[in-house]
Write a protein that holds these residues in place. Structure first.
Motif, PDB file in Angstrom:
ATOM      1  N   ALA A  49     126.194  20.957  53.419  1.00 35.54           N
ATOM      2  CA  ALA A  49     124.924  20.244  53.322  1.00 35.54           C
ATOM      3  C   ALA A  49     124.402  19.882  54.709  1.00 35.54           C
ATOM      4  O   ALA A  49     123.210  20.044  55.008  1.00 35.54           O
ATOM      5  N   TYR A  50     125.303  19.366  55.580  1.00 35.75           N
ATOM      6  CA  TYR A  50     124.875  19.027  56.956  1.00 35.75           C
ATOM      7  C   TYR A  50     124.352  20.270  57.677  1.00 35.75           C
ATOM      8  O   TYR A  50     123.345  20.225  58.387  1.00 35.75           O
ATOM      9  N   LYS A  51     125.035  21.396  57.480  1.00 39.48           N
ATOM     10  CA  LYS A  51     124.639  22.627  58.160  1.00 39.48           C
ATOM     11  C   LYS A  51     123.254  23.094  57.703  1.00 39.48           C
ATOM     12  O   LYS A  51     122.405  23.484  58.521  1.00 39.48           O
ATOM     13  N   GLU A  52     123.021  23.047  56.406  1.00 40.14           N
ATOM     14  CA  GLU A  52     121.734  23.514  55.878  1.00 40.14           C
ATOM     15  C   GLU A  52     120.601  22.578  56.284  1.00 40.14           C
ATOM     16  O   GLU A  52     119.505  23.029  56.643  1.00 40.14           O
ATOM     17  N   ILE A  53     120.859  21.252  56.237  1.00 36.77           N
ATOM     18  CA  ILE A  53     119.811  20.309  56.634  1.00 36.77           C
ATOM     19  C   ILE A  53     119.536  20.424  58.125  1.00 36.77           C
ATOM     20  O   ILE A  53     118.386  20.325  58.582  1.00 36.77           O
ATOM     21  N   SER A  54     120.598  20.693  58.901  1.00 36.83           N
ATOM     22  CA  SER A  54     120.440  20.856  60.342  1.00 36.83           C
ATOM     23  C   SER A  54     119.516  22.020  60.676  1.00 36.83           C
ATOM     24  O   SER A  54     118.805  21.994  61.681  1.00 36.83           O
ATOM     25  N   GLN A  55     119.514  23.036  59.835  1.00 39.29           N
ATOM     26  CA  GLN A  55     118.633  24.192  60.046  1.00 39.29           C
ATOM     27  C   GLN A  55     117.171  23.840  59.759  1.00 39.29           C
ATOM     28  O   GLN A  55     116.259  24.494  60.266  1.00 39.29           O
ATOM     29  N   GLN A  56     116.960  22.801  58.953  1.00 36.24           N
ATOM     30  CA  GLN A  56     115.613  22.492  58.483  1.00 36.24           C
ATOM     31  C   GLN A  56     114.912  21.414  59.309  1.00 36.24           C
ATOM     32  O   GLN A  56     113.684  21.436  59.435  1.00 36.24           O
ATOM     33  N   VAL A  57     115.702  20.450  59.850  1.00 30.85           N
ATOM     34  CA  VAL A  57     115.068  19.337  60.557  1.00 30.85           C
ATOM     35  C   VAL A  57     114.746  19.721  62.003  1.00 30.85           C
ATOM     36  O   VAL A  57     115.351  20.638  62.568  1.00 30.85           O
ATOM     37  N   ARG A  58     113.776  19.044  62.560  1.00 34.90           N
ATOM     38  CA  ARG A  58     113.394  19.262  63.951  1.00 34.90           C
ATOM     39  C   ARG A  58     113.510  17.922  64.702  1.00 34.90           C
ATOM     40  O   ARG A  58     112.739  16.986  64.454  1.00 34.90           O
ATOM     41  N   ILE A  59     114.522  17.836  65.559  1.00 39.10           N
ATOM     42  CA  ILE A  59     114.744  16.635  66.369  1.00 39.10           C
ATOM     43  C   ILE A  59     114.714  17.032  67.838  1.00 39.10           C
ATOM     44  O   ILE A  59     115.393  17.988  68.246  1.00 39.10           O
ATOM     45  N   LYS A  60     113.922  16.289  68.624  1.00 39.09           N
ATOM     46  CA  LYS A  60     113.724  16.614  70.041  1.00 39.09           C
ATOM     47  C   LYS A  60     115.069  16.637  70.774  1.00 39.09           C
ATOM     48  O   LYS A  60     115.877  15.732  70.658  1.00 39.09           O
ATOM     49  N   GLY A  61     115.274  17.728  71.516  1.00 36.39           N
ATOM     50  CA  GLY A  61     116.487  17.874  72.313  1.00 36.39           C
ATOM     51  C   GLY A  61     117.574  18.683  71.629  1.00 36.39           C
ATOM     52  O   GLY A  61     118.614  18.969  72.252  1.00 36.39           O
ATOM     53  N   PHE A  62     117.343  19.053  70.351  1.00 31.96           N
ATOM     54  CA  PHE A  62     118.359  19.819  69.614  1.00 31.96           C
ATOM     55  C   PHE A  62     117.716  21.054  68.974  1.00 31.96           C
ATOM     56  O   PHE A  62     116.632  20.970  68.397  1.00 31.96           O
ATOM     57  N   ARG A  63     118.406  22.167  69.118  1.00 33.18           N
ATOM     58  CA  ARG A  63     117.949  23.395  68.479  1.00 33.18           C
ATOM     59  C   ARG A  63     118.254  23.339  66.977  1.00 33.18           C
ATOM     60  O   ARG A  63     119.201  22.655  66.558  1.00 33.18           O
ATOM     61  N   PRO A  64     117.490  24.084  66.143  1.00 27.03           N
ATOM     62  CA  PRO A  64     117.781  24.134  64.707  1.00 27.03           C
ATOM     63  C   PRO A  64     119.214  24.587  64.468  1.00 27.03           C
ATOM     64  O   PRO A  64     119.681  25.559  65.045  1.00 27.03           O
ATOM     65  N   GLY A  65     119.919  23.859  63.619  1.00 27.18           N
ATOM     66  CA  GLY A  65     121.306  24.182  63.318  1.00 27.18           C
ATOM     67  C   GLY A  65     122.298  23.487  64.222  1.00 27.18           C
ATOM     68  O   GLY A  65     123.508  23.564  63.981  1.00 27.18           O
TER      69      GLY A  65
END
Length: 508
Positions: free
Chosen positions: A31-47
């Motif tokens: 779940a963390y991996k899939e959500i990480s692909q979807q969210v956009r947080i400054k300073g971090f690449r998707p995933g």
């Protein structure tokens, strides 16, 4: 994981499943991996977004919900398997506890096949009709063949019943002409009662060029069910002439030189049909005899789904046959209530039969080999007129293989029942099913396995159509008789329409 099973009814249970939170870790990571692909947080690449930031910006609750949705199908499947339940349909699932880091629990209510044992069926006795071909059946088949090669000649007289009249029809409601109920140059067999009520009576006695107006109820189109004034005008009157039943007819309508050879061939074909029907009846009655020995409750929802499936199938077949349900009920002389009861009874019997055969397959430890699945797919593809690879791909992509495995297993279970019951014809002769199959296989070089009454009817229809096809081929080969070939084609098309209508009535 802990599972408790509560029996709500003999055909429905409630599973209560408790899962240690640690078992959700793989699902949480996913779940963390899939959500990480979807969210956009400054300073971090998707995933690449760390879990703590996802908890902060998205929320731990969203992660838990994603993990639970991912875990439920597998956890439910494990609970069913461990409880040794034969579930039917989709469960009603409710998450009852979700303590972050501590406990996860859910309930699932689902219909199940009732638990029972199939009683001993060895020595059951059933009776089927004699497999005999009468002279009347042979004569009727040959007469039908003559009808396919009949010719029409113009008659200089008034219309009589049985004539073919070329007519114009015009319909009016008040002063408005009903276009979809009007036609010209329509060839109609007088007395067939295949058009609007009153047309046959109106035509009898009219000569070419004469008209008659009558009132009738329209059966199709935008104004179906409304009364209209219909005017029928006769263009010409034609009489049907049947060919003489002689050697010339045999040569025109078949590959045989004499009428006696044609009769012998018809007798052989009809004999094959009645034997195949006899095999089908034996299977159906063997299952009926077994079901009479078993009393089990049936899940209401499963029976309702079977009723719905049968009604939808009938509706499709009636549409193909150009009939309405009202027409069908009228032809069968049944009320809506009588029809609904018949469908409900047949659906309940079908569900019960499936349960019994499934349990028998378990008791007898029957299995399905890849070769048997391949043979089933090839047979079905031939009946549907598609390539086996195409059908196999469709079944795989639509997750239909489990249903196919179940169908093959049920057929094997029923074969086992048939092998152990005593089958007699009405004359008291014991029928050796294997010997009959071997005889039929020897005639064609193909494997004969009649699985149901519907299959037998299809085979019989195919045999009847084969006679017509032989006639058609023979006529086409005779270039000097192109007219006979054209009429054979038209008659063959009418036979197909009649067959589809009969199938619609039968499946109800």
């Amino acid at each position: 994981m802990k599972t408790d099973v509560e029996e709500l009814t003999p055909t429905r249970v409630k599973l209560t499943v408790e899962v240690p939170f640690d078992e959700l870790k793989p699902n949480l990571d996913k779940a963390y991996k899939e959500i990480s692909q979807q969210v956009r947080i400054k300073g971090f690449r998707p995933g690449k977004v760390p879990a703590p930031l996802i908890d902060k910006y998205v929320g731990r609750g969203a992660v838990l919900q994603e993990a639970v949705n991912d875990a439920l199908p597998e956890l439910y499947g494990r609970a069913v398997e461990e409880s040794e339940l034969f579930v039917l349909g989709q469960p009603d699932v409710e998450v009852t506890e979700l303590e972050d880091g501590t406990q996860f629990a859910f309930t699932a209510e689902v219909d199940i096949r009732p638990k029972f044992d199939v009683p001993d069926y060895d020595g059951l006795e059933v009776t089927v009709e004699d497999a005999e071909v009468t002279d009347d059946q042979i004569a009727e088949t040959i007469d039908n063949l003559r009808e396919r090669f009949a010719s029409l000649t113009t008659a200089e007289r008034a219309v009589e019943e049985g004539d073919f009249a070329t007519i114009d029809l015009a319909a009016k409601i008040g002063d408005e002409e009903v276009e979809d109920a009007s036609t010209s140059g329509y060839s109609y067999e007088v007395g067939s009662k295949s058009a609007v009520e009153g047309l046959d009576d109106a035509l009898v006695g009219l000569s070419a060029g004469e008209s008659k107006t009558f009132t009738s109820t329209l059966v199709g189109g935008e104004h179906a069910g409304e009364e209209a004034e219909i005017t029928a005008t006769v263009q010409s009157v034609k009489v049907k002439n049947l060919p003489e039943l002689d050697d010339d007819f045999a040569q025109m309508a078949s590959e045989f030189d004499t009428i006696d050879e044609l009769r012998e061939d018809v007798q052989t074909r009809l004999g094959r049909q009645v034997k195949m029907q006899q095999l089908s009846d034996a299977r159906d009655k063997a299952l009926e005899a077994l079901l009479e020995k078993v009393e089990i409750p049936l899940p209401d929802k499963v029976v309702e789904e079977e009723i719905s499936r049968r009604n939808q199938q009938l509706e499709q077949q009636l549409q193909m046959a150009g009939m309405t349900k009202e027409d069908y009920l009228k032809d069968e002389e049944k009320s809506e209530e009588e029809f609904d009861k018949e469908v409900a009874d047949a659906a309940a019997l079908a569900v019960k039969g499936g349960f019994v055969l499934d349990q028998l397959a378990v008791q007898e430890e029957l299995g399905v080999e890849n070769e048997e699945l391949s043979e089933y797919v090839v047979t079905q593809a031939m009946q549907m007129g598609v390539q086996p690879q195409q059908l196999a791909q469709y079944l795989t992509e639509n997750n239909q293989l489990p249903a196919i495995v179940s169908e093959v297993l049920r057929s094997k279970a029923l074969n086992l029942v048939v092998e152990n019951v005593v089958i007699k014809d009405e004359s008291g002769n014991v029928i050796d099913v294997d010997a009959v199959r071997t005889e039929l296989n020897g005639e064609t070089g193909e494997t004969i396995e009649v699985e149901s009454e519907a299959d037998a009817e299809a085979e019989v229809a195919a045999e009847a159509q084969e006679i017509a096809d032989d006639a058609e081929d023979a006529a086409e080969a005779d270039a000097a008789d192109a007219k006979a070939a054209e009429e054979a084609n038209a008659a063959a098309a009418e036979a197909v329409d009649a067959e589809e209508a009969a199938e619609a009535k039968k499946d109800a």
